[in-house]
Design a protein around this motif. Structure first.
Motif, mmCIF file in Angstrom:
data_model
loop_
_atom_site.group_PDB
_atom_site.id
_atom_site.type_symbol
_atom_site.label_atom_id
_atom_site.label_comp_id
_atom_site.label_asym_id
_atom_site.label_seq_id
_atom_site.Cartn_x
_atom_site.Cartn_y
_atom_site.Cartn_z
ATOM 1 N N LYS A 73 13.303 3.441 -0.191
ATOM 2 C CA LYS A 73 12.395 4.536 -0.578
ATOM 3 C C LYS A 73 11.067 4.402 0.169
ATOM 4 C CE LYS A 73 14.470 5.077 -5.112
ATOM 5 N NZ LYS A 73 14.336 4.854 -6.558
ATOM 6 N N TYR A 74 10.585 3.162 0.295
ATOM 7 C CA TYR A 74 9.365 2.919 1.070
ATOM 8 C C TYR A 74 9.568 3.371 2.517
ATOM 9 C CZ TYR A 74 6.529 0.420 4.430
ATOM 10 O OH TYR A 74 5.754 0.125 5.516
ATOM 11 N N ALA A 75 10.683 2.956 3.125
ATOM 12 C CA ALA A 75 10.934 3.270 4.537
ATOM 13 C C ALA A 75 10.982 4.779 4.762
ATOM 14 C CB ALA A 75 12.231 2.612 4.994
ATOM 15 N N GLU A 76 11.569 5.498 3.826
ATOM 16 C CA GLU A 76 11.639 6.952 3.963
ATOM 17 C C GLU A 76 10.251 7.582 3.933
ATOM 18 O OE1 GLU A 76 13.448 10.618 1.369
ATOM 19 O OE2 GLU A 76 14.649 8.795 1.506
ATOM 20 N N ARG A 95 -7.213 -0.298 16.860
ATOM 21 C CA ARG A 95 -7.280 -0.795 15.473
ATOM 22 C C ARG A 95 -7.708 0.324 14.530
ATOM 23 N NH1 ARG A 95 -7.141 -6.471 15.086
ATOM 24 N NH2 ARG A 95 -7.463 -7.410 17.134
ATOM 25 N N GLU A 96 -8.625 1.153 15.014
ATOM 26 C CA GLU A 96 -9.115 2.261 14.183
ATOM 27 C C GLU A 96 -7.966 3.223 13.854
ATOM 28 O OE1 GLU A 96 -12.351 0.271 16.195
ATOM 29 O OE2 GLU A 96 -10.606 1.257 17.084
ATOM 30 N N ASP A 97 -7.084 3.465 14.814
ATOM 31 C CA ASP A 97 -5.928 4.322 14.543
ATOM 32 C C ASP A 97 -5.004 3.677 13.513
ATOM 33 O OD1 ASP A 97 -6.922 6.141 16.348
ATOM 34 O OD2 ASP A 97 -5.154 6.118 17.648
ATOM 35 N N TYR A 98 -4.777 2.369 13.647
ATOM 36 C CA TYR A 98 -3.940 1.673 12.657
ATOM 37 C C TYR A 98 -4.564 1.773 11.272
ATOM 38 C CZ TYR A 98 -1.764 -1.967 9.900
ATOM 39 O OH TYR A 98 -1.145 -2.654 8.878
ATOM 40 N N GLU A 99 -5.856 1.523 11.186
ATOM 41 C CA GLU A 99 -6.548 1.591 9.899
ATOM 42 C C GLU A 99 -6.510 3.003 9.333
ATOM 43 O OE1 GLU A 99 -10.293 -0.182 10.966
ATOM 44 O OE2 GLU A 99 -9.389 -2.184 11.072
ATOM 45 N N ALA A 100 -6.603 4.019 10.188
ATOM 46 C CA ALA A 100 -6.493 5.411 9.736
ATOM 47 C C ALA A 100 -5.088 5.691 9.217
ATOM 48 C CB ALA A 100 -6.842 6.370 10.866
ATOM 49 N N PHE A 101 -4.082 5.148 9.890
ATOM 50 C CA PHE A 101 -2.702 5.324 9.431
ATOM 51 C C PHE A 101 -2.508 4.712 8.050
ATOM 52 C CE2 PHE A 101 1.533 3.492 8.933
ATOM 53 C CZ PHE A 101 2.279 4.664 8.873
ATOM 54 N N VAL A 102 -2.945 3.463 7.892
ATOM 55 C CA VAL A 102 -2.781 2.774 6.605
ATOM 56 C C VAL A 102 -3.535 3.516 5.497
ATOM 57 C CG1 VAL A 102 -3.300 0.642 5.345
ATOM 58 C CG2 VAL A 102 -2.301 0.539 7.635
ATOM 59 N N ALA A 103 -4.676 4.101 5.826
ATOM 60 C CA ALA A 103 -5.483 4.823 4.830
ATOM 61 C C ALA A 103 -4.971 6.236 4.558
ATOM 62 C CB ALA A 103 -6.938 4.899 5.304
ATOM 63 N N SER A 104 -4.005 6.717 5.350
ATOM 64 C CA SER A 104 -3.526 8.088 5.174
ATOM 65 C C SER A 104 -2.913 8.288 3.786
ATOM 66 C CB SER A 104 -2.501 8.454 6.252
ATOM 67 O OG SER A 104 -1.276 7.779 6.034
ATOM 68 N N GLU A 105 -3.011 9.499 3.294
ATOM 69 C CA GLU A 105 -2.532 9.812 1.949
ATOM 70 C C GLU A 105 -1.053 9.485 1.772
ATOM 71 O OE1 GLU A 105 -2.086 13.694 -0.968
ATOM 72 O OE2 GLU A 105 -3.527 13.768 0.677
ATOM 73 N N THR A 106 -0.243 9.853 2.734
ATOM 74 C CA THR A 106 1.198 9.615 2.597
ATOM 75 C C THR A 106 1.524 8.137 2.648
ATOM 76 O OG1 THR A 106 1.658 11.776 3.567
ATOM 77 C CG2 THR A 106 3.479 10.228 3.510
ATOM 78 N N TYR A 107 0.881 7.388 3.564
ATOM 79 C CA TYR A 107 1.176 5.957 3.614
ATOM 80 C C TYR A 107 0.678 5.251 2.358
ATOM 81 C CZ TYR A 107 2.281 1.322 5.045
ATOM 82 O OH TYR A 107 2.825 0.062 5.065
ATOM 83 N N GLN A 108 -0.429 5.692 1.809
ATOM 84 C CA GLN A 108 -0.929 5.090 0.579
ATOM 85 C C GLN A 108 0.039 5.304 -0.585
ATOM 86 O OE1 GLN A 108 -3.685 3.010 -0.263
ATOM 87 N NE2 GLN A 108 -3.358 2.717 1.921
ATOM 88 N N LYS A 109 0.819 6.384 -0.537
ATOM 89 C CA LYS A 109 1.876 6.591 -1.543
ATOM 90 C C LYS A 109 3.059 5.661 -1.286
ATOM 91 C CE LYS A 109 0.756 11.442 -2.382
ATOM 92 N NZ LYS A 109 1.152 12.831 -2.128
ATOM 93 N N ALA A 110 3.318 5.347 -0.014
ATOM 94 C CA ALA A 110 4.439 4.479 0.355
ATOM 95 C C ALA A 110 4.152 3.004 0.094
ATOM 96 C CB ALA A 110 4.781 4.680 1.833
ATOM 97 N N LEU A 111 2.928 2.587 0.320
ATOM 98 C CA LEU A 111 2.566 1.169 0.258
ATOM 99 C C LEU A 111 2.960 0.481 -1.050
ATOM 100 C CD1 LEU A 111 1.306 -1.238 1.697
ATOM 101 C CD2 LEU A 111 -0.935 -0.427 0.946
ATOM 102 N N PRO A 112 2.701 1.060 -2.217
ATOM 103 C CA PRO A 112 3.113 0.379 -3.453
ATOM 104 C C PRO A 112 4.626 0.146 -3.542
ATOM 105 C CG PRO A 112 1.577 2.152 -3.946
ATOM 106 C CD PRO A 112 1.948 2.285 -2.499
ATOM 107 N N LEU A 113 5.414 1.013 -2.913
ATOM 108 C CA LEU A 113 6.866 0.821 -2.890
ATOM 109 C C LEU A 113 7.234 -0.413 -2.079
ATOM 110 C CD1 LEU A 113 7.938 4.543 -2.329
ATOM 111 C CD2 LEU A 113 8.045 3.252 -4.467
ATOM 112 N N ARG A 114 6.540 -0.614 -0.944
ATOM 113 C CA ARG A 114 6.792 -1.820 -0.147
ATOM 114 C C ARG A 114 6.369 -3.070 -0.907
ATOM 115 N NH1 ARG A 114 3.064 -2.919 4.431
ATOM 116 N NH2 ARG A 114 2.453 -4.723 3.255
ATOM 117 N N LEU A 115 5.205 -3.004 -1.511
ATOM 118 C CA LEU A 115 4.690 -4.182 -2.221
ATOM 119 C C LEU A 115 5.560 -4.553 -3.412
ATOM 120 C CD1 LEU A 115 0.875 -3.382 -2.033
ATOM 121 C CD2 LEU A 115 2.212 -4.925 -0.571
#
Length: 121
Positions: free
Chosen positions: A39-42, A87-107
């Motif tokens: 689910k995280y990967a999706e 690095r700024e692009d990576y940090e922007a990606f991690v901070a993106s709304e969709t990735y922030q929804k995915a992150l708890p699934l990975r954790l």
């Protein structure tokens, strides 16, 4: 060509051109819930698509659950390698709304051994 940065590698003093191609994100995670990680990967894939659709540069270079280890010990059962423009692009990606929804699934579905950034040359 004159303004290409050069870097010194190792104790031998080898000097090679460094053309500043971005950064690499290297990660190692131990998956303990494959359904949850799926689910995280999706959702993470959706975040990557949105990120590139917005004009950012992101490449998934390798995601491997069975790498061939030639030396040392494999740090986790799932290794990944991504390339970002900065690095700024990576940090922007991690901070993106969709990735922030995915992150708890990975954790919740895996243990992160490391997630690190390495500058390209």
């Amino acid at each position: 060509m004159n303004n290409i940065k050069k870097v010194k590698l190792g104790s031998q003093g080898l000097v090679v051109p460094a053309i500043g191609l971005g950064i690499y994100i290297v990660g190692a995670v131990e998956i303990h819930d494959h359904v949850g990680y799926g689910k995280y990967a999706e959702l993470a894939g959706k975040a990557m698509q949105e990120f590139t659709d917005a004009g950012f540069e992101l490449e998934a270079l390798s995601v491997d659950g069975h790498p061939k280890i030639y030396e040392g010990t494999q740090p986790a059962d799932h290794l990944m390698l991504f390339k970002f423009k900065s690095r700024e692009d990576y940090e922007a990606f991690v901070a993106s709304e969709t990735y922030q929804k995915a992150l708890p699934l990975r954790l919740a579905s895996s243990t992160t051994r490391f997630m690190m950034a390495m500058d390209s040359m």
